[in-house]
Design a protein around this motif. Sequence first.
Motif, PDB file in Angstrom:
ATOM      1  N   VAL A  43      -2.857 -19.880   3.043  1.00 47.20           N
ATOM      2  CA  VAL A  43      -1.458 -19.759   3.459  1.00 47.20           C
ATOM      3  C   VAL A  43      -0.928 -18.362   3.152  1.00 47.20           C
ATOM      4  N   PHE A  44      -1.296 -17.858   1.980  1.00 51.13           N
ATOM      5  CA  PHE A  44      -0.867 -16.517   1.586  1.00 51.13           C
ATOM      6  C   PHE A  44      -1.406 -15.468   2.561  1.00 51.13           C
ATOM      7  N   LEU A  45      -2.688 -15.571   2.915  1.00 49.10           N
ATOM      8  CA  LEU A  45      -3.293 -14.598   3.814  1.00 49.10           C
ATOM      9  C   LEU A  45      -2.628 -14.630   5.190  1.00 49.10           C
ATOM     10  N   ILE A  46      -2.377 -15.827   5.705  1.00 51.53           N
ATOM     11  CA  ILE A  46      -1.736 -15.951   7.022  1.00 51.53           C
ATOM     12  C   ILE A  46      -0.338 -15.351   6.997  1.00 51.53           C
ATOM     13  N   LEU A  89      -1.672   1.198   8.396  1.00 55.16           N
ATOM     14  CA  LEU A  89      -2.655   0.115   8.261  1.00 55.16           C
ATOM     15  C   LEU A  89      -3.361   0.175   6.913  1.00 55.16           C
ATOM     16  N   LEU A  90      -3.634   1.384   6.459  1.00 57.02           N
ATOM     17  CA  LEU A  90      -4.291   1.553   5.162  1.00 57.02           C
ATOM     18  C   LEU A  90      -3.431   1.013   4.026  1.00 57.02           C
ATOM     19  N   PHE A  91      -2.139   1.333   4.043  1.00 56.47           N
ATOM     20  CA  PHE A  91      -1.232   0.833   3.016  1.00 56.47           C
ATOM     21  C   PHE A  91      -1.152  -0.694   3.046  1.00 56.47           C
ATOM     22  N   ILE A  92      -1.146  -1.269   4.237  1.00 51.58           N
ATOM     23  CA  ILE A  92      -1.064  -2.730   4.356  1.00 51.58           C
ATOM     24  C   ILE A  92      -2.297  -3.385   3.745  1.00 51.58           C
ATOM     25  N   VAL A  93      -3.473  -2.845   4.052  1.00 43.70           N
ATOM     26  CA  VAL A  93      -4.714  -3.402   3.510  1.00 43.70           C
ATOM     27  C   VAL A  93      -4.746  -3.251   1.991  1.00 43.70           C
ATOM     28  N   ILE A  94      -4.338  -2.091   1.497  1.00 48.50           N
ATOM     29  CA  ILE A  94      -4.341  -1.864   0.055  1.00 48.50           C
ATOM     30  C   ILE A  94      -3.374  -2.813  -0.641  1.00 48.50           C
ATOM     31  N   ASN A  95      -2.204  -3.045  -0.070  1.00 50.61           N
ATOM     32  CA  ASN A  95      -1.251  -3.999  -0.653  1.00 50.61           C
ATOM     33  C   ASN A  95      -1.861  -5.389  -0.767  1.00 50.61           C
ATOM     34  N   LEU A  96      -2.579  -5.804   0.269  1.00 52.98           N
ATOM     35  CA  LEU A  96      -3.207  -7.123   0.242  1.00 52.98           C
ATOM     36  C   LEU A  96      -4.269  -7.201  -0.849  1.00 52.98           C
ATOM     37  N   SER A 141       2.426  -8.203   8.087  1.00 54.13           N
ATOM     38  CA  SER A 141       1.814  -6.910   8.388  1.00 54.13           C
ATOM     39  C   SER A 141       1.955  -6.561   9.865  1.00 54.13           C
ATOM     40  N   ALA A 142       1.797  -7.566  10.723  1.00 56.76           N
ATOM     41  CA  ALA A 142       1.943  -7.320  12.163  1.00 56.76           C
ATOM     42  C   ALA A 142       3.357  -6.853  12.500  1.00 56.76           C
ATOM     43  N   ILE A 143       4.344  -7.440  11.843  1.00 61.03           N
ATOM     44  CA  ILE A 143       5.728  -7.022  12.074  1.00 61.03           C
ATOM     45  C   ILE A 143       5.948  -5.587  11.601  1.00 61.03           C
ATOM     46  N   VAL A 144       5.397  -5.274  10.428  1.00 63.60           N
ATOM     47  CA  VAL A 144       5.535  -3.918   9.889  1.00 63.60           C
ATOM     48  C   VAL A 144       4.892  -2.896  10.817  1.00 63.60           C
ATOM     49  N   VAL A 145       3.701  -3.212  11.305  1.00 63.30           N
ATOM     50  CA  VAL A 145       2.999  -2.289  12.209  1.00 63.30           C
ATOM     51  C   VAL A 145       3.797  -2.081  13.488  1.00 63.30           C
ATOM     52  N   ALA A 146       4.370  -3.154  14.028  1.00 65.21           N
ATOM     53  CA  ALA A 146       5.156  -3.033  15.261  1.00 65.21           C
ATOM     54  C   ALA A 146       6.378  -2.144  15.048  1.00 65.21           C
ATOM     55  N   ILE A 147       7.090  -2.357  13.944  1.00 64.46           N
ATOM     56  CA  ILE A 147       8.277  -1.538  13.662  1.00 64.46           C
ATOM     57  C   ILE A 147       7.890  -0.081  13.439  1.00 64.46           C
ATOM     58  N   LEU A 170      -6.513 -10.928 -12.242  1.00 61.77           N
ATOM     59  CA  LEU A 170      -6.220 -10.460 -13.592  1.00 61.77           C
ATOM     60  C   LEU A 170      -5.266 -11.390 -14.329  1.00 61.77           C
ATOM     61  N   ASP A 171      -4.382 -12.031 -13.592  1.00 59.05           N
ATOM     62  CA  ASP A 171      -3.412 -12.941 -14.211  1.00 59.05           C
ATOM     63  C   ASP A 171      -3.558 -14.319 -13.572  1.00 59.05           C
ATOM     64  N   PRO A 172      -4.338 -15.229 -14.158  1.00 59.27           N
ATOM     65  CA  PRO A 172      -4.583 -16.549 -13.567  1.00 59.27           C
ATOM     66  C   PRO A 172      -3.322 -17.394 -13.403  1.00 59.27           C
ATOM     67  N   ARG A 173      -2.227 -16.999 -14.055  1.00 59.89           N
ATOM     68  CA  ARG A 173      -0.998 -17.776 -13.926  1.00 59.89           C
ATOM     69  C   ARG A 173      -0.404 -17.654 -12.529  1.00 59.89           C
ATOM     70  N   ILE A 174      -0.824 -16.629 -11.799  1.00 58.99           N
ATOM     71  CA  ILE A 174      -0.293 -16.402 -10.467  1.00 58.99           C
ATOM     72  C   ILE A 174      -1.105 -17.232  -9.483  1.00 58.99           C
ATOM     73  N   ARG A 175      -0.442 -17.945  -8.616  1.00 60.67           N
ATOM     74  CA  ARG A 175      -1.095 -18.742  -7.587  1.00 60.67           C
ATOM     75  C   ARG A 175      -0.582 -18.272  -6.240  1.00 60.67           C
ATOM     76  N   LEU A 176      -1.424 -17.483  -5.556  1.00 59.23           N
ATOM     77  CA  LEU A 176      -0.989 -16.883  -4.302  1.00 59.23           C
ATOM     78  C   LEU A 176      -0.726 -17.930  -3.218  1.00 59.23           C
ATOM     79  N   GLY A 177      -1.439 -19.014  -3.270  1.00 59.73           N
ATOM     80  CA  GLY A 177      -1.288 -19.983  -2.216  1.00 59.73           C
ATOM     81  C   GLY A 177      -0.244 -21.025  -2.487  1.00 59.73           C
TER      82      GLY A 177
END
Length: 325
Positions: free
Chosen positions: A3-6, A298-305, A12-18, A314-321
């Motif tokens: 869910v997080f990846l989607i 695009l590079l910044f978007i990939v690096i952010n992900l 990211s698609a919106i950012v690239v379009a803008i 690094l922090d197991p308390r975080i649950r991306l999904g």
Amino acid sequence: MLVFLIRRIAQSAIVVAIMSVLVFTGIFAIGNPIDVLISPEADEAERAAAIARLGLDLPMHEQFLAFAKNALSGDLGTSFVHGVPAVQLVLERFPATLELALLAMIIAVAIGIPLGIWAGLRPDSKAGKIIMAGSILGFSLPTFWVGMLLIMAFAVSLGWLPASGRGETVEVFGIPFSFVTADGLKHMILPALNLALFKVSLVIRLARAGTREVALQDYVRFARAKGLAPRRIVGVHILKNIMIPVVTVLGLEFGSVIAFSVVTETVFAWPGMGKLLIDSILLLDRPVVVAYLLVTVLLFIVINLVVDLLYSLLDPRIRLGGAKA
């Protein structure tokens, strides 16, 4: 996680379009490349033919629609100057910039984290104060000035290192790299040091602030009370916890090192994307400038992900999904 990846891909698609609209409008609305590409002695018929060939005779919105349609298939235009796809030019220079940025970040981490931890553990010592004073200098000194000093000191006066160029390269999977040869590494040292200067100062301050905060936590005090060796306390309890903000910031800074290495590459004549950008701006080669900026986005978007994923490791308390991702 899925869910997080989607969600991130949609954002990211919106950012690239803008950014596509902003970059195209900002670049194509400035200057007239015909003034640079066509001889001043050319007549009106030759100028009109050149304008039509480059598609500059169309209204701005039609130019953008044609650009957007081609961009969806990976075509960001053809260089006005070189006559080849703009993306091809940018990607050909990308390995040179990437290896320089990687070496700069390795230098920043290798120097900044130990010095930052030392300054955090002994903030009132003379060494700690010298380290923090040095970090202020790193933030304050202009990159181009430091680059020229490095050239004067190590290339001109001492003759230890070359002042410009990429040196000998070896192709790895068809891509030329400098770091695999001794001559290439010698050519990389000065520009990488220059590029790493600001990042070293940043890492020192991040590591120092994190160390001072973590050193006061109960689990560190308990580890000391148990009689654990200082090296183990620092390596296991302090270093692991201060790396969370360091990784987050360095991930974003890695993108900025690649994107904004323009000054360093220009000073040291390093044949990377930054030098290509400067040359293209001087020649008003709009497609190359647009391709560079969009590749950077695009590079910044990939690096952010990637940073988000590393943060969760690094922090197991975080649950991306989870629901709060």
